[in-house]
Design a protein around this motif. Sequence first.
Motif, PDB file in Angstrom:
ATOM      1  N   ASP A  64      37.185 -29.140  11.803  1.00 45.07           N
ATOM      2  CA  ASP A  64      38.252 -27.989  11.722  1.00 45.07           C
ATOM      3  C   ASP A  64      38.622 -28.824  10.506  1.00 45.07           C
ATOM      4  OD1 ASP A  64      41.220 -28.309  11.869  1.00 45.07           O
ATOM      5  OD2 ASP A  64      41.335 -29.676  12.876  1.00 45.07           O
ATOM      6  N   ALA A  84      39.986 -25.359  14.710  1.00 41.08           N
ATOM      7  CA  ALA A  84      40.580 -26.240  14.979  1.00 41.08           C
ATOM      8  C   ALA A  84      41.262 -26.526  16.126  1.00 41.08           C
ATOM      9  CB  ALA A  84      42.430 -25.021  14.296  1.00 41.08           C
ATOM     10  N   ASP A  87      43.791 -25.140  18.060  1.00 45.25           N
ATOM     11  CA  ASP A  87      43.624 -23.498  19.167  1.00 45.25           C
ATOM     12  C   ASP A  87      42.545 -24.529  20.449  1.00 45.25           C
ATOM     13  OD1 ASP A  87      43.966 -21.648  17.251  1.00 45.25           O
ATOM     14  OD2 ASP A  87      42.165 -21.259  15.870  1.00 45.25           O
ATOM     15  N   ARG A 198      52.734 -22.189  12.740  1.00 42.74           N
ATOM     16  CA  ARG A 198      51.134 -21.857  11.948  1.00 42.74           C
ATOM     17  C   ARG A 198      51.019 -20.527  10.558  1.00 42.74           C
ATOM     18  NH1 ARG A 198      45.916 -21.517  15.850  1.00 42.74           N
ATOM     19  NH2 ARG A 198      45.489 -22.460  13.309  1.00 42.74           N
ATOM     20  N   ALA A 199      50.088 -20.683   9.857  1.00 40.68           N
ATOM     21  CA  ALA A 199      49.425 -19.628   9.102  1.00 40.68           C
ATOM     22  C   ALA A 199      49.261 -19.081   9.932  1.00 40.68           C
ATOM     23  CB  ALA A 199      48.480 -19.796   7.641  1.00 40.68           C
ATOM     24  N   GLU A 201      48.020 -15.492  11.025  1.00 46.15           N
ATOM     25  CA  GLU A 201      45.940 -14.701  11.188  1.00 46.15           C
ATOM     26  C   GLU A 201      45.325 -14.406   9.978  1.00 46.15           C
ATOM     27  OE1 GLU A 201      45.607 -12.331  14.233  1.00 46.15           O
ATOM     28  OE2 GLU A 201      46.565 -13.827  15.472  1.00 46.15           O
ATOM     29  N   GLN A 204      44.988 -17.945   8.538  1.00 43.24           N
ATOM     30  CA  GLN A 204      43.734 -18.869   9.163  1.00 43.24           C
ATOM     31  C   GLN A 204      42.470 -18.051   8.758  1.00 43.24           C
ATOM     32  OE1 GLN A 204      44.898 -19.389  13.184  1.00 43.24           O
ATOM     33  NE2 GLN A 204      46.970 -18.205  12.639  1.00 43.24           N
ATOM     34  N   ARG A 205      41.776 -16.856   9.331  1.00 46.99           N
ATOM     35  CA  ARG A 205      41.584 -16.295   8.630  1.00 46.99           C
ATOM     36  C   ARG A 205      39.961 -16.509   7.402  1.00 46.99           C
ATOM     37  NH1 ARG A 205      43.109 -12.071  11.092  1.00 46.99           N
ATOM     38  NH2 ARG A 205      43.182 -10.692   9.424  1.00 46.99           N
ATOM     39  N   GLU A 209      44.885 -21.854   5.268  1.00 47.07           N
ATOM     40  CA  GLU A 209      46.110 -22.553   6.713  1.00 47.07           C
ATOM     41  C   GLU A 209      46.693 -23.999   5.467  1.00 47.07           C
ATOM     42  OE1 GLU A 209      46.021 -22.863  10.620  1.00 47.07           O
ATOM     43  OE2 GLU A 209      44.867 -22.827  10.331  1.00 47.07           O
ATOM     44  N   HIS A 212      49.529 -22.393   3.864  1.00 44.30           N
ATOM     45  CA  HIS A 212      51.208 -22.485   4.735  1.00 44.30           C
ATOM     46  C   HIS A 212      51.330 -23.772   4.619  1.00 44.30           C
ATOM     47  CE1 HIS A 212      53.192 -20.744   7.742  1.00 44.30           C
ATOM     48  NE2 HIS A 212      53.262 -21.589   8.027  1.00 44.30           N
TER      49      HIS A 212
END
Length: 249
Positions: A64, A84, A87, A198-199, A201, A204-205, A209, A212
């Motif tokens: 993670d 994560a 998730d 959350r950051a 998407e 995240q990709r 994060e 953020h």
Amino acid sequence: MRVSFLDTPVDVLTLQETIEVAVDAMRSRRRVRHVAMNVAKLVKMRSDSVLRGDVLKSDIIGIDGAGIVLGARLQGIPVPGRVAGIDLMEALLQECAQKGFKPYFLGAKEDVIQKAVAVARRRFPGLNFAGMRNGYFNTDQEAEIVAQINASGADCLFIGMPTPRKERFLAAYAESLHPPFLMGVGGSLDVLAGQVSRAPEAMQRFGLEWLHRLLQEPRRMAWRYVSTNTVFAVLLFGAILGGYSKRAT
């Protein structure tokens, strides 16, 4: 598949593979303890032998953290991506709602955990909680809390407490706790409750994060990222150079 990365074992699993292990544990009542590995924890483990011992006793050491993914790939370890904690927790809450398993939340402030449970019930229709308990307790209360969790009939336990407290609690009581799937989720209860965002998407990709979080909590996160990421970069650079040296001889 368990591999060694910077002298630390990690499990190369996809999100779906991890979900399947967790669901199988709940069905078979076979205990599985999950811990999430990120850069900060990996670095802390090098100077904290108790934390290292607690982590190494886990059945799944999930990746993670974008830094772990990148570093492992640079060393030739085929990591499909990060899993994560938030998730995985949300995916398992969905599984619980669909299959009738009952989760238990432990950790965070009382108002936060109440909100997290309410949000989870709204997002995952049919979800039935075994129980919840905030994370504000002392060691003298731990045995009583374990008994309460066991009496609840929970199938999975999500512990929203910081490192190393959640790892210590799981290591101390893993053999006493009845829920078959045990997982430390850190600040995921705050995210689920909407206390922390959350950051996007896209961030995240691209593994951003951390940026953020830094923008959200600059005073708290700046020193953590500077100190741990610097140590991690030095360790990774040394390992890569060592690999090149071995191949050259």
